[in-house]
Design a protein around this motif. Sequence first.
Motif, PDB file in Angstrom:
ATOM      1  N   ARG A  45      10.166  -8.832 -53.263  1.00 50.76           N
ATOM      2  CA  ARG A  45      11.180  -8.506 -52.268  1.00 50.76           C
ATOM      3  C   ARG A  45      10.490  -8.227 -50.954  1.00 50.76           C
ATOM      4  O   ARG A  45       9.264  -8.035 -50.914  1.00 50.76           O
ATOM      5  CB  ARG A  45      12.034  -7.307 -52.708  1.00 50.76           C
ATOM      6  N   GLN A  46      11.274  -8.189 -49.947  1.00 44.64           N
ATOM      7  CA  GLN A  46      10.760  -7.967 -48.604  1.00 44.64           C
ATOM      8  C   GLN A  46      10.829  -6.468 -48.318  1.00 44.64           C
ATOM      9  O   GLN A  46      11.856  -5.840 -48.526  1.00 44.64           O
ATOM     10  CB  GLN A  46      11.636  -8.760 -47.644  1.00 44.64           C
ATOM     11  N   THR A  47       9.731  -5.916 -47.803  1.00 44.64           N
ATOM     12  CA  THR A  47       9.770  -4.492 -47.444  1.00 44.64           C
ATOM     13  C   THR A  47       9.833  -4.313 -45.926  1.00 44.64           C
ATOM     14  O   THR A  47      10.190  -3.247 -45.445  1.00 44.64           O
ATOM     15  CB  THR A  47       8.533  -3.749 -47.995  1.00 44.64           C
ATOM     16  N   ALA A  48       9.454  -5.366 -45.210  1.00 48.52           N
ATOM     17  CA  ALA A  48       9.536  -5.301 -43.745  1.00 48.52           C
ATOM     18  C   ALA A  48       9.504  -6.721 -43.196  1.00 48.52           C
ATOM     19  O   ALA A  48       9.148  -7.658 -43.915  1.00 48.52           O
ATOM     20  CB  ALA A  48       8.359  -4.506 -43.181  1.00 48.52           C
ATOM     21  N   TYR A  49       9.918  -6.876 -41.955  1.00 42.74           N
ATOM     22  CA  TYR A  49       9.838  -8.198 -41.331  1.00 42.74           C
ATOM     23  C   TYR A  49       9.489  -8.050 -39.861  1.00 42.74           C
ATOM     24  O   TYR A  49       9.607  -6.962 -39.272  1.00 42.74           O
ATOM     25  CB  TYR A  49      11.155  -8.956 -41.481  1.00 42.74           C
ATOM     26  N   GLN A  50       9.047  -9.131 -39.280  1.00 41.19           N
ATOM     27  CA  GLN A  50       8.826  -9.182 -37.836  1.00 41.19           C
ATOM     28  C   GLN A  50       9.259 -10.562 -37.339  1.00 41.19           C
ATOM     29  O   GLN A  50       8.834 -11.585 -37.869  1.00 41.19           O
ATOM     30  CB  GLN A  50       7.351  -8.960 -37.512  1.00 41.19           C
ATOM     31  N   ILE A  51      10.114 -10.558 -36.339  1.00 47.68           N
ATOM     32  CA  ILE A  51      10.547 -11.814 -35.721  1.00 47.68           C
ATOM     33  C   ILE A  51       9.972 -11.877 -34.319  1.00 47.68           C
ATOM     34  O   ILE A  51       9.978 -10.863 -33.593  1.00 47.68           O
ATOM     35  CB  ILE A  51      12.085 -11.890 -35.607  1.00 47.68           C
ATOM     36  N   GLN A  52       9.489 -13.037 -33.954  1.00 49.04           N
ATOM     37  CA  GLN A  52       9.076 -13.258 -32.568  1.00 49.04           C
ATOM     38  C   GLN A  52       9.796 -14.472 -32.023  1.00 49.04           C
ATOM     39  O   GLN A  52       9.962 -15.467 -32.739  1.00 49.04           O
ATOM     40  CB  GLN A  52       7.570 -13.503 -32.505  1.00 49.04           C
ATOM     41  N   ARG A  72       7.263  -4.582 -36.304  1.00 49.76           N
ATOM     42  CA  ARG A  72       7.457  -4.493 -37.757  1.00 49.76           C
ATOM     43  C   ARG A  72       8.671  -3.625 -38.038  1.00 49.76           C
ATOM     44  O   ARG A  72       8.700  -2.456 -37.685  1.00 49.76           O
ATOM     45  CB  ARG A  72       6.201  -3.895 -38.393  1.00 49.76           C
ATOM     46  N   ILE A  73       9.667  -4.245 -38.629  1.00 51.07           N
ATOM     47  CA  ILE A  73      10.894  -3.517 -38.947  1.00 51.07           C
ATOM     48  C   ILE A  73      10.903  -3.259 -40.444  1.00 51.07           C
ATOM     49  O   ILE A  73      10.819  -4.205 -41.231  1.00 51.07           O
ATOM     50  CB  ILE A  73      12.157  -4.358 -38.593  1.00 51.07           C
ATOM     51  N   ILE A  74      10.997  -2.019 -40.803  1.00 46.71           N
ATOM     52  CA  ILE A  74      11.028  -1.709 -42.232  1.00 46.71           C
ATOM     53  C   ILE A  74      12.438  -1.966 -42.730  1.00 46.71           C
ATOM     54  O   ILE A  74      13.364  -1.216 -42.429  1.00 46.71           O
ATOM     55  CB  ILE A  74      10.600  -0.255 -42.476  1.00 46.71           C
ATOM     56  N   SER A  75      12.598  -3.069 -43.443  1.00 46.48           N
ATOM     57  CA  SER A  75      13.937  -3.473 -43.867  1.00 46.48           C
ATOM     58  C   SER A  75      13.825  -4.586 -44.886  1.00 46.48           C
ATOM     59  O   SER A  75      12.936  -5.429 -44.812  1.00 46.48           O
ATOM     60  CB  SER A  75      14.723  -3.972 -42.651  1.00 46.48           C
ATOM     61  N   ASP A  76      14.748  -4.602 -45.819  1.00 46.20           N
ATOM     62  CA  ASP A  76      14.783  -5.704 -46.788  1.00 46.20           C
ATOM     63  C   ASP A  76      15.715  -6.824 -46.316  1.00 46.20           C
ATOM     64  O   ASP A  76      15.951  -7.789 -47.010  1.00 46.20           O
ATOM     65  CB  ASP A  76      15.213  -5.198 -48.168  1.00 46.20           C
ATOM     66  N   ARG A  77      16.265  -6.704 -45.139  1.00 50.66           N
ATOM     67  CA  ARG A  77      17.253  -7.673 -44.660  1.00 50.66           C
ATOM     68  C   ARG A  77      16.582  -8.998 -44.292  1.00 50.66           C
ATOM     69  O   ARG A  77      15.695  -9.047 -43.452  1.00 50.66           O
ATOM     70  CB  ARG A  77      17.961  -7.063 -43.442  1.00 50.66           C
ATOM     71  N   SER A  78      17.014 -10.067 -44.929  1.00 52.91           N
ATOM     72  CA  SER A  78      16.459 -11.389 -44.614  1.00 52.91           C
ATOM     73  C   SER A  78      17.557 -12.395 -44.283  1.00 52.91           C
ATOM     74  O   SER A  78      17.299 -13.580 -44.122  1.00 52.91           O
ATOM     75  CB  SER A  78      15.627 -11.905 -45.785  1.00 52.91           C
ATOM     76  N   VAL A  79      18.808 -11.904 -44.224  1.00 54.61           N
ATOM     77  CA  VAL A  79      19.917 -12.766 -43.801  1.00 54.61           C
ATOM     78  C   VAL A  79      20.718 -12.034 -42.745  1.00 54.61           C
ATOM     79  O   VAL A  79      20.715 -10.806 -42.693  1.00 54.61           O
ATOM     80  CB  VAL A  79      20.845 -13.132 -44.990  1.00 54.61           C
ATOM     81  N   GLN A  80      21.369 -12.793 -41.891  1.00 54.55           N
ATOM     82  CA  GLN A  80      22.289 -12.213 -40.897  1.00 54.55           C
ATOM     83  C   GLN A  80      21.607 -11.180 -39.987  1.00 54.55           C
ATOM     84  O   GLN A  80      22.149 -10.117 -39.713  1.00 54.55           O
ATOM     85  CB  GLN A  80      23.498 -11.557 -41.579  1.00 54.55           C
ATOM     86  N   VAL A  81      20.403 -11.504 -39.521  1.00 52.63           N
ATOM     87  CA  VAL A  81      19.727 -10.622 -38.570  1.00 52.63           C
ATOM     88  C   VAL A  81      20.053 -11.130 -37.162  1.00 52.63           C
ATOM     89  O   VAL A  81      19.650 -12.231 -36.786  1.00 52.63           O
ATOM     90  CB  VAL A  81      18.203 -10.631 -38.789  1.00 52.63           C
ATOM     91  N   ALA A  82      20.774 -10.323 -36.405  1.00 55.03           N
ATOM     92  CA  ALA A  82      21.239 -10.798 -35.097  1.00 55.03           C
ATOM     93  C   ALA A  82      20.101 -10.761 -34.074  1.00 55.03           C
ATOM     94  O   ALA A  82      19.324  -9.805 -34.023  1.00 55.03           O
ATOM     95  CB  ALA A  82      22.403  -9.943 -34.616  1.00 55.03           C
TER      96      ALA A  82
END
Length: 887
Positions: A45-52, A72-82
């Motif tokens: 699972r995802q524990t964090a993500y970073q979008i550039q 680095r965003i601590i989040s499991d969200r991998s869909v619907q990230v605005a």
Amino acid sequence: MWAADASGPVQVDDLRCEYAVNPIGLDVPAPRLSWRLISGRRGERQTAYQIQAATTPDHLQSGRPLLWDTGRIISDRSVQVAYGGPRLKSRQKVYWRVRVWDKDGRPTPYSALAHWEMGLLDPADWKAGWIGYPEGWPGRPLYFRRDLRITKEVRQARAYVAGLGYYELRINGQRVGDHVLDPGWTDYSKRVLYVTYDVGGMLRQGNNAIAAVVGQGRYGMPKLLLQVEVQYADRTAETIYTRGGHGAMSWRVTSGPILASSVFDGETYDARLEKPGWDSPEGKLPPPSDRTEGWTTAVPVEPPGGRLIAQKLEPIRVVQTLSPVKLSEPKPGLAVYDTGQNLAGWAELRVSGPRGTRVTLRFAENLYPDGTVNQENLRKAAATDVYILKGEGLEIWEPKFTYHGFRYVQVEGLPQRPTLDHIQIKVVRSAVEAAGKLETSNDLINRIQKMVWWTEASNLHSVPTDCPQRDERQGWMNDLTVRLEEMILNFEVPRFLTKFLDDVRDTQQADGAIADTVPFRWGQRPADPVSASFLLLAWLPYEYYDDTRLIQEHFDAFKAWVDFLWSKTQNGIVTYGYYGDWSPPRAFAVGGLLGIGANSKDTPERLMSTGYLYYSARITAHMASALQRPKERARYEEIARRVAEAFQREYWNEKVGGYGANNQAANSFALYLGLVPKERVPRVVENLVKDVESNGFHLTTGNLCTKYLLEALSEHGRSDVAYRIATQTTYPSWGYMLDNGATTLWERWEHMTGGQMNSHNHPMMGSVSAWFYRHLAGIQPDPEAPGFRRFLLKPQPVEGLDWVLGEWRSPYGLIRSSWRRTEKGLAWEVVVPPNSAAEVWLPAARGKRVTESGRKLEQAEGVRRLKEHGDALVLEVSSGSYEFTIE
Ligand code: BGC
């Protein structure tokens, strides 16, 4: 794409923006991004993500300057990230990438780059005006053209186009893109969809011809709006756009070989009237004063009135080409081709012969006993194409602005002995991807599934139509109420539904009333209260795709509709309804509103309407919770409570222990809605089962309650009974349709072919397919964890089935549930996509020996025992592949 090395690191893939891969021409201010984790590891699972995000790929690679960096965003969200960067401007292009941290907190490398591009956000971005030819050549498409001389190197070019009814854009003799019947159908006085194309590769230095053919489609007199924006290598730019009137910038218009074109009636094409070179610089355009070949100056025309909105759903395309399977010649000079499948599309004709030969193609779902086509049930739709040969060798032709629903094509006037090669069949629909797969050991189920799939596929035409063939083809909201879940399980439709929900909004009046059909052409306004599809158009995407934006955007409109229905109650009972549980078997039907014997004799419309008000108020309350609006939640719960009370008072029959006429429809509807108080449930279920038995395991339901009958039986432990109904082969049943030659669903349970209401390609009875996915394979959403972040796997291995394979592409990746009987019990393969989890119900497992990949459950990685329920053992399973055995 889904497979991965079990030990390998996580990969990030399938980057999407507003559900699409690298879209251009978006007009969503904060587009939502999603990605998928690819991993074979259990519990990944995802524990964090970073979008550039950046404006060029270079900026992104070098890290500067960035438009947006989430850190680095601590989040499991991998869909619907605005998207949360600076405000996006018209035409802006954004490149983006993402990396994630896995379950152990290790970062992955960045994904490959993805991008999106904004469309025209401001009405002031449009220099173009609508052009046409007001005197008309009624029914005839218009052919437009303008020339453009280019002297510099082209860096990039975009075409923004809206041609009503339908357009085909052409540059230098070539068709632009592969859309057909474009743009999507809307109420053009409210919204007009424009389409963005990358045309950089089509322009060249020297002379260019920009041209378009525009047919009436669903609109009327053809009109064109087009803006081509060219950027040159030297950083200068130029815009070519439609504008009426004379002068250097004028557009020319003429008629052409398409003599008549109508969605319902078909197309007539006279190849002798072709103007070779009309759309290429090699063909010279006569000067404005010269009206040779009918060329004249296009004039400004009244705009259709609607706002220009970017077309964000999949276009309609030719998705498949088939060869006919059979040819017969029932009469001299008359060839009848059988495609072997009822479908929506058209035929491509391949013919050579003398100039002026007239070949007629008649499309139909049925044949007369003598083998000729029977078009009676198409009612006023002529469904006939005509091609007149120019006599220059092999001529290959297909229509542009019509489509037909058919299995048979009768070809008359072929100058040669007919052969199978004379026609090819083009399958045409909104080009949404398949989302699910369902196969079982019972071939009848597989054939029913295929029949439903083809029916749904035939009725996705930028609007979910009721049928593709007769003089109707409308977006009926009542049918949609029970179609939606089946559609979502079989096709990937978030964009399609988003567009259609906007269409419904366009029918809504100030008093909250929506219309029966969308765009509103048929039926009534206010719509039949059974049109809970309005709310389900947002609620199901919430459950299935985690789309909260639809709820947010339309919440006030949903409230207005529910308030409207509430205002139409007396003592909690809704006082109107037109169709109710429409089109039950003949013996259970009466004349009703339309006098065509399709209303239910036993299930009052008001009962259905009241039940649907309850359902709609409940959904509104759920939406209010999802939006964290407690006051509104309380209000709609209160409405639901009062309607439920009225429903009990009015329809419960204590003596018999059932609702209304104690028939299948009323009892299953009440059960499905959760309207039956606990203590009454056993009696109602017993009554329901008895009724089914007394009808010889046949249904007596219409379009709506057929769904609820199967669902209610399964929800109350009687999947065995549901299965018998679903696999019935005598009238009325799906098997009966198949035995009578159906390849798509009928509108009536009876086999009819006359001039009345009896479409042979009608999705409303197709909810049985959703039952296959939900109860045979057991794939179900969990509204507490929307978008299949967490979901249920709850199959029912009914007597008579040896194995079932079900798959669905969730926002997190492919879900699989595949069980088969073994000598000693059951083997069940389960796939839970990375970054999601499932509640797994092992059927009949209580007190049995249960293993996973040969290990005891206690030792299996990623598996946690939750509870026992009935004879099922319930587990919490993290992402990964599992092999359960029960013996
Ligand atoms: C449509 C049906 C719809 C019905 C309602 C028919 O003409 O084809 O799908 O349910 O009208 O009246």
